[in-house]
Design a protein around this motif. Sequence first.
Motif, short mmCIF file in Angstrom:
data_model
loop_
_atom_site.label_atom_id
_atom_site.label_comp_id
_atom_site.label_asym_id
_atom_site.label_seq_id
_atom_site.Cartn_x
_atom_site.Cartn_y
_atom_site.Cartn_z
N GLY A 46 0.83 -1.21 0.00
CA GLY A 46 0.00 0.00 0.00
C GLY A 46 0.86 1.25 0.00
O GLY A 46 2.03 1.24 -0.39
N GLU A 47 0.24 2.30 0.51
CA GLU A 47 0.84 3.63 0.40
C GLU A 47 1.60 3.99 1.69
O GLU A 47 2.82 4.05 1.71
N ALA A 48 0.84 4.20 2.75
CA ALA A 48 1.43 4.59 4.04
C ALA A 48 0.38 4.30 5.11
O ALA A 48 -0.81 4.26 4.80
N PRO A 49 0.81 4.14 6.34
CA PRO A 49 -0.18 3.89 7.41
C PRO A 49 -1.13 5.07 7.58
O PRO A 49 -0.75 6.22 7.36
N PRO A 59 -0.45 -2.84 9.44
CA PRO A 59 -0.95 -2.26 8.20
C PRO A 59 -2.40 -2.66 7.91
O PRO A 59 -2.83 -3.77 8.29
N PHE A 60 -3.11 -1.79 7.27
CA PHE A 60 -4.47 -2.08 6.76
C PHE A 60 -5.40 -2.69 7.81
O PHE A 60 -5.92 -3.78 7.63
N VAL A 61 -5.56 -1.96 8.92
CA VAL A 61 -6.50 -2.43 9.95
C VAL A 61 -7.74 -1.53 10.01
O VAL A 61 -8.66 -1.82 10.77
N THR A 85 2.40 -4.79 3.35
CA THR A 85 3.21 -3.70 3.87
C THR A 85 2.89 -2.43 3.09
O THR A 85 1.95 -2.41 2.28
N ASN A 86 3.63 -1.39 3.34
CA ASN A 86 3.44 -0.11 2.64
C ASN A 86 4.78 0.37 2.13
O ASN A 86 5.83 -0.03 2.64
N ILE A 87 4.72 1.30 1.15
CA ILE A 87 6.01 1.85 0.71
C ILE A 87 6.57 2.77 1.80
O ILE A 87 7.72 2.65 2.18
N TYR A 162 -6.06 -0.56 -8.06
CA TYR A 162 -6.42 0.69 -7.39
C TYR A 162 -6.32 0.50 -5.88
O TYR A 162 -6.41 -0.63 -5.38
N HIS A 163 -6.16 1.62 -5.17
CA HIS A 163 -6.08 1.53 -3.72
C HIS A 163 -7.49 1.33 -3.14
O HIS A 163 -8.42 2.03 -3.54
N PRO A 164 -7.65 0.38 -2.20
CA PRO A 164 -9.00 0.15 -1.65
C PRO A 164 -9.62 1.40 -1.01
O PRO A 164 -10.84 1.56 -1.06
N1 URA Z 1 -3.75 2.69 3.47
C1 URA Z 1 -2.52 2.24 3.13
O1 URA Z 1 -2.02 2.50 2.04
N2 URA Z 1 -1.87 1.52 4.03
C2 URA Z 1 -2.36 1.20 5.21
O2 URA Z 1 -1.68 0.50 5.95
C3 URA Z 1 -3.65 1.65 5.52
C4 URA Z 1 -4.33 2.39 4.65
#
Ligand code: URA
Length: 196
Positions: A46-49, A59-61, A85-87, A162-164
């Motif tokens: 993904g992108e970032a927390p 990540p992604f909670v 993970t994220n970048i 695409y990003h969720p």
């Molecule tokens: N969006 C992201 O890109 N990463 C996450 O961990 C949470 C939301």
Amino acid sequence: MNKKETLLEQIRADIIDNNISPDLAKTAKNLVMGDGNIDTDIVFIGEAPGKNEDETGLPFVGAAGKFLDEMLATAGMQRSDIYITNIVKYRPPNNRDPLPEEKKAFWPFLVRQLNIIRPKIVVTLGRHSMEYFLPEQKISMIHGDPKRISFGDTKIVIVPLYHPAAALYNGGLRATLIEDFMKLPTIIKLLEKEKK
Ligand code: URA
């Protein structure tokens, strides 16, 4: 800890010891390294927390993560089948987009994570992680199209999605993301066949 776990923990320590992205480090509560199965063939990036991830260190909670879990389940997978993970590994303030220099600072650590896990498939979520694997490409043109690339001494397949979070409240994008996501089981099967 096994060898892979030790090597992954060393990345965390190196990010802290080298004071990577000091501005983000100052405002973030947690360094969010990644979660899931480190012996997997498939890594999501993904992108970032966001806020929830910063609070839990995972990540992604949040809402995007729940949507991701639903899509994984529909595709016959669960979190324990993949690594995620994220970048960028610290939360940008107010969830702003990560800056180019922040992505650049964290990229070598993402490369190290991938070199330890050695997935066959990398699913990029959104343009921020896609652009590092598929530079000069537009997500609107290539989403859902697997691309084989050389990565260090190996070849991996990138599946740009695409990003969720972007798709969560946009009906059209949501349908497109679900449709693209459902190609994953076929891509995985094709790669397994190639191995034989
Ligand atoms: N969006 C992201 O890109 N990463 C996450 O961990 C949470 C939301």
